[in-house]
Design an enzyme around this catalytic site. Structure first.
Site, PDB file in Angstrom:
ATOM      1  N   SER A  66       0.806  -1.218   0.000  1.00  0.00           N
ATOM      2  CA  SER A  66       0.000   0.000   0.000  1.00  0.00           C
ATOM      3  C   SER A  66       0.839   1.267   0.000  1.00  0.00           C
ATOM      4  CB  SER A  66      -0.947  -0.004   1.208  1.00  0.00           C
ATOM      5  OG  SER A  66      -0.210  -0.081   2.416  1.00  0.00           O
ATOM      6  N   THR A 200      -1.483   3.783   3.918  1.00  0.00           N
ATOM      7  CA  THR A 200      -0.572   4.896   4.183  1.00  0.00           C
ATOM      8  C   THR A 200       0.461   4.538   5.234  1.00  0.00           C
ATOM      9  OG1 THR A 200      -2.466   6.391   3.926  1.00  0.00           O
ATOM     10  CG2 THR A 200      -0.465   7.368   4.765  1.00  0.00           C
ATOM     11  N   THR A 218       1.972   7.029   0.185  1.00  0.00           N
ATOM     12  CA  THR A 218       0.981   6.009  -0.148  1.00  0.00           C
ATOM     13  C   THR A 218       0.891   5.830  -1.657  1.00  0.00           C
ATOM     14  OG1 THR A 218      -1.348   5.370   0.126  1.00  0.00           O
ATOM     15  CG2 THR A 218      -0.892   7.688  -0.249  1.00  0.00           C
ATOM     16  N   ARG A 228      -7.549  10.263  -8.814  1.00  0.00           N
ATOM     17  CA  ARG A 228      -8.059  10.363  -7.445  1.00  0.00           C
ATOM     18  C   ARG A 228      -6.914  10.667  -6.481  1.00  0.00           C
ATOM     19  NH1 ARG A 228      -6.829   7.545  -2.365  1.00  0.00           N
ATOM     20  NH2 ARG A 228      -8.713   7.631  -1.061  1.00  0.00           N
ATOM     21  N   VAL A 229      -7.152  11.600  -5.567  1.00  0.00           N
ATOM     22  CA  VAL A 229      -6.216  11.915  -4.501  1.00  0.00           C
ATOM     23  C   VAL A 229      -6.958  11.803  -3.175  1.00  0.00           C
ATOM     24  CG1 VAL A 229      -4.710  13.671  -3.488  1.00  0.00           C
ATOM     25  CG2 VAL A 229      -4.894  13.463  -5.984  1.00  0.00           C
ATOM     26  N   ASP A 253      -9.551   5.238   5.256  1.00  0.00           N
ATOM     27  CA  ASP A 253     -10.356   5.629   4.103  1.00  0.00           C
ATOM     28  C   ASP A 253     -10.241   7.132   3.874  1.00  0.00           C
ATOM     29  OD1 ASP A 253     -12.262   6.191   2.186  1.00  0.00           O
ATOM     30  OD2 ASP A 253     -13.709   4.754   2.969  1.00  0.00           O
TER      31      ASP A 253
END
Length: 340
Positions: A66, A200, A218, A228-229, A253
């Protein structure tokens, strides 16, 4: 011996911690990241150096798939990276998002502070900046990320992050078109992220004089829409550092958590004198009111070296593991907190 025992005590409310500096605290049981950051401090490096090297170690190690290259492919199969680093003395931030073809994302973020008057660079332009700073272009795709992408396609692109589109995104792949009629329903935030799919490394470093630095790195949410950020590179969301109060870093999330600026809020609680564990719990409780099923956790440390953590209890995620390094512990030590 008594001090070490007290530091290891676990309670449903949080972690008992004694105050000692310097301290390094990072999300998840990413031991080599903690060890790397601690060695930097021991050898005389700065707090920013420790954050950069510690998070950078996770980029090299591909922590849990990840962080760093070769993990979390987006819905086009590409791995992109997000990172930020913050100086709690000057309040300067360097951040990059949607970084392509460059492996050392937090290293690039540090260069944003050092060589520009900006705070945040994104996408292809961030990659071009990285090359100007001497970072090589490298393929972030691996056999593992290709396999993850192939399996996802074979499962009718499930799960994904689309809604209110045709064809039905819950049963098929795109290309999608928007539905004319938009429906609103409660978000289901716990189904796609879990204890085994965190996203992360967040790290807070507080030096012997109370100087604070923080950072994150991450590769984001797996199968995300390109571009997407999440929360990780956003100052105040992914992490926050203020040498007059403390530092915090969040994980989980990001699409939910970034809306609440949890790291900034935790630091502000600590500024008002709130214990770090309680500050973390208050942040989690605030998000729970709006998204009770969200997956997430936060670490907090104040300028005296006291620290804490908290997480949201959902099925499959009842405890949060994190790393702490301090003179009292003697070496980087894994700690656990019960979720609330």
């Amino acid at each position: 011996t008594v001090a070490l025992f007290l530091l290891a005590v676990l309670t449903p409310a949080g972690v008992t911690s004694a105050a000692a500096l310097p301290v390094v605290i990072n999300t998840w049981a990413f031991r080599t990241a903690a060890e790397t950051a601690w060695r930097v401090l021991e050898s005389g490096g700065s707090e920013l150096d420790a954050v950069e090297r510690g998070c950078g170690q996770c980029e090299i190690d591909q922590c849990d798939g990840s962080v760093g290259y070769g993990g979390s492919p987006d819905e086009s199969g590409e791995t992109t990276l997000d990172a930020m680093i913050m100086d709690g003395n000057t309040m300067e931030v360097g951040a990059v998002a949607d970084l392509r073809r460059v492996k050392n994302a937090i290293g690039v973020a540090r260069k944003v502070i050092e060589y520009t008057k900006h705070t945040f660079l994104v996408g292809e332009s961030a990659s071009l900046f990285a090359v100007k700073m001497g970072f090589p272009y490298e393929d972030l795709t691996t056999q593992k990320s290709l396999s993850l992408y192939s399996e996802w396609l074979n499962q009718s692109c499930q799960p994904n992050y689309w809604k209110n589109v045709v064809p039905d995104s819950s049963t098929s792949c795109g290309p999608y078109k928007r539905r004319e009629e938009v429906t609103y329903k409660e978000e289901q935030t716990s189904s796609q992220r879990s204890f085994h799919n965190h996203d992360t490394i967040g790290m807070v470093v507080i030096g012997v004089s109370g100087t604070v630095a923080s950072g994150t790195s991450t590769n984001g949410a797996i199968h995300k829409l390109p571009g997407r950020v999440g929360d990780s590179p956003i100052a105040g969301a992914g992490s926050y550092a203020d040498s007059t109060a403390g530092g915090a870093a969040a994980t989980g999330d990001g699409d939910i958590m970034m809306r609440f600026l949890p790291s900034y809020q935790a630091v502000e609680y600590m500024r008002m004198g709130t214990d770090p564990t309680v500050a973390c719990q208050k942040v989690i409780s605030r998000i729970q009111k709006y998204a009770p099923k969200f997956f997430g956790a936060i670490i907090c440390a104040n300028t005296t070296g006291s620290y804490g953590a908290a997480c949201n209890k959902i099925p499959g995620f009842t405890q949060f593991h994190f790393m702490v390094s301090s003179p009292l512990l003697g070496r980087p030590t894994e700690q656990v907190v019960d979720c609330i």
